[in-house]
Enzyme design. Structure first.
Site, mmCIF file in Angstrom:
data_model
loop_
_atom_site.group_PDB
_atom_site.id
_atom_site.type_symbol
_atom_site.label_atom_id
_atom_site.label_comp_id
_atom_site.label_asym_id
_atom_site.label_seq_id
_atom_site.Cartn_x
_atom_site.Cartn_y
_atom_site.Cartn_z
ATOM 1 N N ARG A 106 -6.613 1.725 1.866
ATOM 2 C CA ARG A 106 -5.927 2.072 0.618
ATOM 3 C C ARG A 106 -6.900 2.523 -0.453
ATOM 4 O O ARG A 106 -6.461 2.848 -1.564
ATOM 5 C CB ARG A 106 -5.188 0.846 0.124
ATOM 6 C CG ARG A 106 -3.645 0.954 0.202
ATOM 7 C CD ARG A 106 -3.123 -0.318 -0.279
ATOM 8 N NE ARG A 106 -1.798 -0.516 -0.672
ATOM 9 C CZ ARG A 106 -0.830 -1.034 0.085
ATOM 10 N NH1 ARG A 106 -1.017 -1.234 1.352
ATOM 11 N NH2 ARG A 106 0.316 -1.328 -0.444
ATOM 12 N N LYS A 140 6.747 3.654 5.497
ATOM 13 C CA LYS A 140 5.601 3.477 6.416
ATOM 14 C C LYS A 140 5.846 2.323 7.392
ATOM 15 O O LYS A 140 5.582 2.445 8.573
ATOM 16 C CB LYS A 140 4.311 3.155 5.643
ATOM 17 C CG LYS A 140 3.728 4.284 4.852
ATOM 18 C CD LYS A 140 2.330 3.938 4.351
ATOM 19 C CE LYS A 140 2.281 2.695 3.470
ATOM 20 N NZ LYS A 140 3.023 2.802 2.212
ATOM 21 N N ARG A 195 11.291 -9.033 -1.410
ATOM 22 C CA ARG A 195 9.907 -9.356 -1.770
ATOM 23 C C ARG A 195 9.775 -9.405 -3.280
ATOM 24 O O ARG A 195 10.346 -8.565 -3.971
ATOM 25 C CB ARG A 195 8.972 -8.274 -1.210
ATOM 26 C CG ARG A 195 8.625 -8.471 0.240
ATOM 27 C CD ARG A 195 7.959 -7.254 0.853
ATOM 28 N NE ARG A 195 6.917 -6.678 0.014
ATOM 29 C CZ ARG A 195 6.199 -5.590 0.354
ATOM 30 N NH1 ARG A 195 6.421 -4.990 1.509
ATOM 31 N NH2 ARG A 195 5.281 -5.123 -0.448
ATOM 32 N N ARG A 214 15.530 -2.628 -0.601
ATOM 33 C CA ARG A 214 14.885 -3.090 0.639
ATOM 34 C C ARG A 214 14.990 -4.604 0.805
ATOM 35 O O ARG A 214 14.774 -5.351 -0.142
ATOM 36 C CB ARG A 214 13.412 -2.669 0.601
ATOM 37 C CG ARG A 214 12.582 -3.212 1.741
ATOM 38 C CD ARG A 214 11.336 -2.413 1.959
ATOM 39 N NE ARG A 214 10.308 -2.656 0.958
ATOM 40 C CZ ARG A 214 9.150 -2.004 0.942
ATOM 41 N NH1 ARG A 214 8.891 -1.068 1.830
ATOM 42 N NH2 ARG A 214 8.267 -2.268 0.008
ATOM 43 N N ARG A 271 3.189 -0.631 -8.898
ATOM 44 C CA ARG A 271 2.631 -0.393 -7.556
ATOM 45 C C ARG A 271 2.492 1.100 -7.282
ATOM 46 O O ARG A 271 1.534 1.535 -6.645
ATOM 47 C CB ARG A 271 3.491 -1.069 -6.495
ATOM 48 C CG ARG A 271 3.271 -2.575 -6.485
ATOM 49 C CD ARG A 271 4.293 -3.292 -5.650
ATOM 50 N NE ARG A 271 4.321 -2.889 -4.272
ATOM 51 C CZ ARG A 271 5.405 -2.867 -3.497
ATOM 52 N NH1 ARG A 271 6.560 -3.242 -3.984
ATOM 53 N NH2 ARG A 271 5.321 -2.492 -2.250
HETATM 54 P P1 AMP Z 1 2.439 -3.556 1.219
HETATM 55 O O1 AMP Z 1 3.236 -4.509 2.042
HETATM 56 O O2 AMP Z 1 1.630 -2.606 2.041
HETATM 57 O O3 AMP Z 1 3.263 -2.885 0.168
HETATM 58 O O4 AMP Z 1 1.356 -4.451 0.433
HETATM 59 C C1 AMP Z 1 1.755 -5.469 -0.462
HETATM 60 C C2 AMP Z 1 0.574 -5.859 -1.337
HETATM 61 O O5 AMP Z 1 -0.481 -6.377 -0.518
HETATM 62 C C3 AMP Z 1 -0.065 -4.717 -2.121
HETATM 63 O O6 AMP Z 1 0.608 -4.444 -3.328
HETATM 64 C C4 AMP Z 1 -1.464 -5.276 -2.357
HETATM 65 O O7 AMP Z 1 -1.468 -6.271 -3.370
HETATM 66 C C5 AMP Z 1 -1.746 -5.976 -1.029
HETATM 67 N N1 AMP Z 1 -2.374 -5.042 -0.058
HETATM 68 C C6 AMP Z 1 -1.840 -4.598 1.102
HETATM 69 N N2 AMP Z 1 -2.698 -3.789 1.738
HETATM 70 C C7 AMP Z 1 -3.801 -3.706 0.975
HETATM 71 C C8 AMP Z 1 -5.042 -3.006 1.079
HETATM 72 N N3 AMP Z 1 -5.322 -2.207 2.128
HETATM 73 N N4 AMP Z 1 -5.943 -3.175 0.088
HETATM 74 C C9 AMP Z 1 -5.695 -3.981 -0.953
HETATM 75 N N5 AMP Z 1 -4.552 -4.645 -1.141
HETATM 76 C C10 AMP Z 1 -3.605 -4.521 -0.184
#
Ligand code: AMP
Length: 216
Positions: free
Chosen positions: A90, A15, A162, A129, A173
């Site tokens: 989400r 994404k 990360r 990654r 996740r």
């Molecule tokens: P991502 O970079 O999108 O994989 O997000 C990393 C982490 O940020 C996720 O595992 C959540 O802990 C938090 N996070 C990101 N976007 C959201 C969202 N829309 N709602 C809740 N937590 C989020």
């Protein structure tokens, strides 16, 4: 009316990479909730400290703070024509909140590309990654290799893995995604906005499919 494109899909499906490319192509802003949380974390804000306690466990940050963070972001002038939303919404509560705030901002969710891939592909991609410290540009050991190892091609900053991309967090996740985010697939399908794109292909092919689907 401002146009918002919601990118849906599991962690590791690409994404972020596709959102960057789409934002460049469409000239819409790229809004990544994960990047916003990581920026807050880096700046040690209260929101960053709160978010860290959830991110470290691979869990979602509560809806209330997430929604207000996005609301603040979408108010900024670069979102005037719309944005590519990456990682938000989400949960169904976040999707409802998005509908409401976009009415307020004279915008709407136009299309929702749903990028798919099987779990083993996701696990492998996430474990390979690397992310840039400064701006979150994404690299991969196999198909998006930086010119110089450990350095971002675009801004020269350090590449790192990360915390939540480490193997032990990845399955958690993906489980959280299946439980809390999958309902959005039906949410947007019912509204006639969902377009499915096969994410288990080369980056360039996924982009081609995405652009073709968005033009329809
Ligand atoms: P991502 O970079 O999108 O994989 O997000 C990393 C982490 O940020 C996720 O595992 C959540 O802990 C938090 N996070 C990101 N976007 C959201 C969202 N829309 N709602 C809740 N937590 C989020």
């Amino acid at each position: 009316m401002a146009i918002f494109i919601v990118l849906l899909g599991p962690p590791g499906v690409g994404k972020g990479t596709q959102a960057n490319i789409l934002a460049e192509t469409t000239k819409l802003a790229h809004v990544s909730s994960g990047d916003l949380f990581r920026e807050n974390l880096k700046n040690l804000t209260d929101l960053g400290k709160l978010a860290k306690s959830y991110m470290d466990k691979g869990e979602l940050v509560p809806d209330g703070v997430t929604i207000s963070m996005i609301r603040d972001r979408l108010r900024r002038p670069d979102c005037g024509l719309g944005a590519i939303l990456d990682g938000f919404p989400r949960t169904p509560t976040q999707a409802d909140a998005l509908e409401k705030m976009l009415t307020e901002f004279n915008g709407h969710v136009d299309k929702v590309p749903y990028i798919t891939a099987d779990v083993p592909v996701l696990v492998e991609r996430i474990s390979e990654r690397w992310t840039c410290r400064a701006q979150g540009h994404i690299y991969n050991r196999t198909f998006s290799v930086p010119k110089q190892a450990g350095v971002c091609d675009i801004d020269g900053s350090e590449l790192y893995q990360r915390e939540d991309d480490k193997a032990e967090m990845v399955t958690k996740r993906i489980r959280v995604y299946l439980e809390q985010t999958m309902p959005l697939v039906e949410y947007y399908r019912k509204r006639g906005k969902l377009i499915e794109v096969n994410g288990a292909q080369a980056v360039e092919q996924v982009t081609k499919d995405l652009l073709a689907a968005l033009k329809k």
